[in-house]
Design a protein around this motif. Structure first.
Motif, short mmCIF file in Angstrom:
data_model
loop_
_atom_site.label_atom_id
_atom_site.label_comp_id
_atom_site.label_asym_id
_atom_site.label_seq_id
_atom_site.Cartn_x
_atom_site.Cartn_y
_atom_site.Cartn_z
N LEU A 244 0.93 -1.29 -0.01
CA LEU A 244 0.09 -0.02 -0.13
C LEU A 244 0.94 1.16 -0.02
CD1 LEU A 244 -2.96 -1.16 2.32
CD2 LEU A 244 -2.87 -0.90 0.05
N SER A 245 2.08 1.15 0.78
CA SER A 245 3.03 2.42 0.77
C SER A 245 3.55 2.65 -0.62
CB SER A 245 4.01 2.05 1.74
OG SER A 245 3.84 1.86 3.07
N ILE A 246 3.75 1.81 -1.49
CA ILE A 246 4.30 1.95 -2.78
C ILE A 246 3.14 2.39 -3.63
CG2 ILE A 246 5.03 0.50 -4.94
CD1 ILE A 246 6.46 -1.30 -3.05
N ILE A 247 2.11 1.86 -3.38
CA ILE A 247 1.02 2.38 -4.26
C ILE A 247 0.57 3.80 -3.85
CG2 ILE A 247 -1.64 2.46 -4.70
CD1 ILE A 247 -1.42 -0.62 -4.22
N SER A 248 0.89 4.31 -2.75
CA SER A 248 0.80 5.63 -2.32
C SER A 248 1.86 6.69 -2.78
CB SER A 248 0.59 5.69 -0.70
OG SER A 248 0.60 6.89 -0.22
N ILE A 249 2.91 5.81 -2.95
CA ILE A 249 4.11 6.74 -3.16
C ILE A 249 3.90 7.11 -4.80
CG2 ILE A 249 6.52 6.51 -3.86
CD1 ILE A 249 7.06 4.73 -1.48
N PHE A 250 3.65 6.18 -5.70
CA PHE A 250 3.15 6.47 -6.92
C PHE A 250 1.99 7.56 -7.24
CE2 PHE A 250 5.23 2.26 -7.83
CZ PHE A 250 5.94 2.54 -9.12
N ALA A 251 0.93 7.34 -6.22
CA ALA A 251 0.00 8.19 -6.39
C ALA A 251 0.27 9.65 -5.94
CB ALA A 251 -1.18 7.86 -5.33
N ASP A 252 1.44 9.97 -5.03
CA ASP A 252 1.67 11.21 -4.75
C ASP A 252 2.68 11.77 -5.84
OD1 ASP A 252 0.72 11.10 -2.38
OD2 ASP A 252 2.78 10.29 -1.25
N MET A 253 3.25 10.77 -6.67
CA MET A 253 4.05 11.23 -7.72
C MET A 253 3.13 12.13 -8.83
SD MET A 253 6.50 8.15 -8.41
CE MET A 253 7.33 8.82 -9.83
N PHE A 254 1.83 11.57 -8.70
CA PHE A 254 1.04 12.13 -9.92
C PHE A 254 -0.09 13.26 -9.37
CE2 PHE A 254 3.04 8.08 -11.65
CZ PHE A 254 3.52 8.66 -12.94
N ASP A 255 0.26 13.52 -8.10
CA ASP A 255 -0.76 14.40 -7.36
C ASP A 255 -0.60 15.68 -7.89
OD1 ASP A 255 -2.70 15.42 -5.79
OD2 ASP A 255 -1.97 14.80 -4.00
N ARG A 256 -1.54 16.19 -8.74
CA ARG A 256 -1.41 17.72 -9.32
C ARG A 256 -1.46 18.71 -8.34
NH1 ARG A 256 -4.43 17.18 -15.31
NH2 ARG A 256 -2.89 15.66 -16.16
N ARG A 257 -2.31 18.20 -7.19
CA ARG A 257 -2.28 19.33 -6.24
C ARG A 257 -1.30 19.89 -5.45
NH1 ARG A 257 -6.93 16.21 -2.94
NH2 ARG A 257 -5.41 14.67 -3.32
N ARG A 258 -0.27 18.95 -5.69
CA ARG A 258 0.91 19.31 -4.90
C ARG A 258 1.73 20.41 -5.59
NH1 ARG A 258 2.64 15.87 -0.63
NH2 ARG A 258 1.37 13.96 -0.47
N GLY A 259 1.40 20.60 -7.11
CA GLY A 259 2.11 21.76 -7.89
C GLY A 259 3.34 20.93 -8.32
N PHE A 260 4.03 21.69 -9.22
CA PHE A 260 5.08 21.22 -10.06
C PHE A 260 6.47 20.96 -8.85
CE2 PHE A 260 9.37 22.02 -12.10
CZ PHE A 260 9.36 21.03 -12.76
N LEU A 261 6.63 21.69 -8.23
CA LEU A 261 7.63 21.63 -7.16
C LEU A 261 7.39 20.42 -6.23
CD1 LEU A 261 8.94 25.34 -6.22
CD2 LEU A 261 9.91 23.67 -7.80
N GLY A 262 6.29 20.28 -5.81
CA GLY A 262 5.90 19.29 -5.08
C GLY A 262 6.10 18.05 -5.63
N SER A 263 5.68 17.76 -6.70
CA SER A 263 5.94 16.51 -7.35
C SER A 263 7.13 16.21 -7.79
CB SER A 263 4.89 16.67 -8.90
OG SER A 263 3.51 16.76 -8.50
N LEU A 264 7.99 17.30 -8.11
CA LEU A 264 9.33 17.05 -8.37
C LEU A 264 10.16 16.76 -7.30
CD1 LEU A 264 11.85 17.28 -10.23
CD2 LEU A 264 11.97 19.57 -9.50
N PHE A 265 9.76 17.20 -6.16
CA PHE A 265 10.46 16.74 -4.89
C PHE A 265 10.04 15.18 -4.38
CE2 PHE A 265 10.33 16.19 -0.09
CZ PHE A 265 11.69 16.59 0.28
N ASN A 266 8.94 14.87 -4.68
CA ASN A 266 8.35 13.53 -4.41
C ASN A 266 8.91 12.58 -5.48
OD1 ASN A 266 6.63 14.09 -2.49
ND2 ASN A 266 4.82 14.64 -3.57
N SER A 267 9.12 13.10 -6.60
CA SER A 267 9.84 12.11 -7.50
C SER A 267 11.32 11.88 -7.32
CB SER A 267 9.58 12.77 -9.12
OG SER A 267 8.28 12.88 -9.53
N MET A 268 12.00 12.67 -6.82
CA MET A 268 13.19 12.71 -6.36
C MET A 268 13.70 11.62 -5.31
SD MET A 268 14.41 16.58 -6.24
CE MET A 268 16.13 16.33 -5.50
#
Length: 306
Positions: A233-257
């Motif tokens: 479930l944590s892995i699924i959540s990580i992938f979901a966070d990567m494509f969460d547009r509500r976090r904005g560009f910088l937030g998505s970039l930080f999560n992807s890193m």
């Protein structure tokens, strides 16, 4: 010599990590008690807003006591093992220690243990016996603590009194009662001075001991499966966070890193759990662990370069 220094360093890290986990658990417990006190729950005449919550206070605190004592017990168990075990014993039985850590959601201990010499290892202590002794000891102290807290609060005028919440109270007390009974039974069987000798002889007493140990393996497996589901479930959540547009560009970039690192950690937990489950259900009285091939290749490359 290099291996001895590495094992010594890892032992120190494990000791520090589990002491920190022990202290952190106790601090969180005190913070919880302080917060409940400030919220007006730890009084016999709570405010109207806290009346309903205060009615369940014995149940809430008994559950908190159970999980807190479980954390304390396994941290102390691992610390005691680290103090007594030599380097070879620690190396060969690292997955049993990882089991106790993962049982309480620990990540640091299994990760550090994976940094040990990545070779095929064989447990030198009986997994069934050791798991039963560890789980039995924890069930004894945590079950007793939970019941003591429940009846202590209930008999002193807190909440609705003994079984004041009806079926909910009865169910929780019954569960902790079964846990306490199981702990007493396991300690009488596996924690007595003659227990190890009876187990090694494989005589008449061994059949009953093995039956109880098998039930403990089922409990351990169930606990590991829950942690396995949590990791997935944590892995699924990580992938979901990567494509969460509500976090904005910088937030998505930080999560992807950090996504690759976080996913790798969860995959490691899944791998470790898989090896432990296969090992504890293997035939015989010892566990054999193959090395993690990709990790082994990288470790060999690093050692050749260093």
């Amino acid at each position: 010599m290099k291996g001895n220094r590495q094992t010594s360093s890892i032992r120190t890290l494990l000791m520090i990590g589990n002491v920190f986990g022990l202290i952190s658990g106790l601090i969180l417990l005190f913070v919880f008690v302080y917060w409940m006190s400030r919220a007006g729950v730890l009084v016999k005449d709570p405010t109207p807003e806290m009346q309903e919550l205060a009615g369940y206070m014995p149940l809430i605190f008994s559950a908190v006591a159970f999980f807190s004592i479980t954390n304390v017990f396994f941290c102390c168990y691992i610390i005691n093992f680290l103090r007594k075990a030599d380097d070879i014993t620690l190396l060969n039985n690292r997955y049993i220690i990882a089991l106790f850590s993962i049982s309480i959601g620990g990540l640091f201990t299994p990760f550090v243990l994976a940094q040990m010499q990545n070779i095929q290892v064989q447990s030198t202590i009986s997994p069934k016996f050791t798991i039963s002794k560890g789980y039995g000891g924890n069930a004894l102290v945590s079950g007793f603590a939970a019941l003591a807290v429940y009846f202590g609060f209930s008999l002193n005028g807190f909440g609705q009194g003994v079984f004041g919440n009806g079926a909910a109270d009865m169910a929780v007390v019954a569960i902790f009662g079964v846990i306490l009974f199981w702990g007493v039974l396991n300690c009488l069987i596996f924690a007595m001075p003659s227990s190890q000798e009876s187990w090694d002889k494989k005589g008449a007493a061994y059949k009953f001991m093995n039956f109880i140990a098998t039930i403990n393996l089922i409990i351990a497996t169930f606990t590991l499966v829950l942690q396995l589901i949590s990791a997935v479930l944590s892995i699924i959540s990580i992938f979901a966070d990567m494509f969460d547009r509500r976090r904005g560009f910088l937030g998505s970039l930080f999560n992807s890193m950090f996504a690759a690192y976080r996913i790798a950690m969860q995959l490691f937990i899944i791998y470790t759990i898989n090896r432990i489950i296969k090992g504890i259900w293997a035939k015989g009285d010892q566990i054999y662990y193959q090395d993690y091939s990709k990790l082994a290749e990288r470790q060999k490359e690093y050692e050749m370069q260093s």
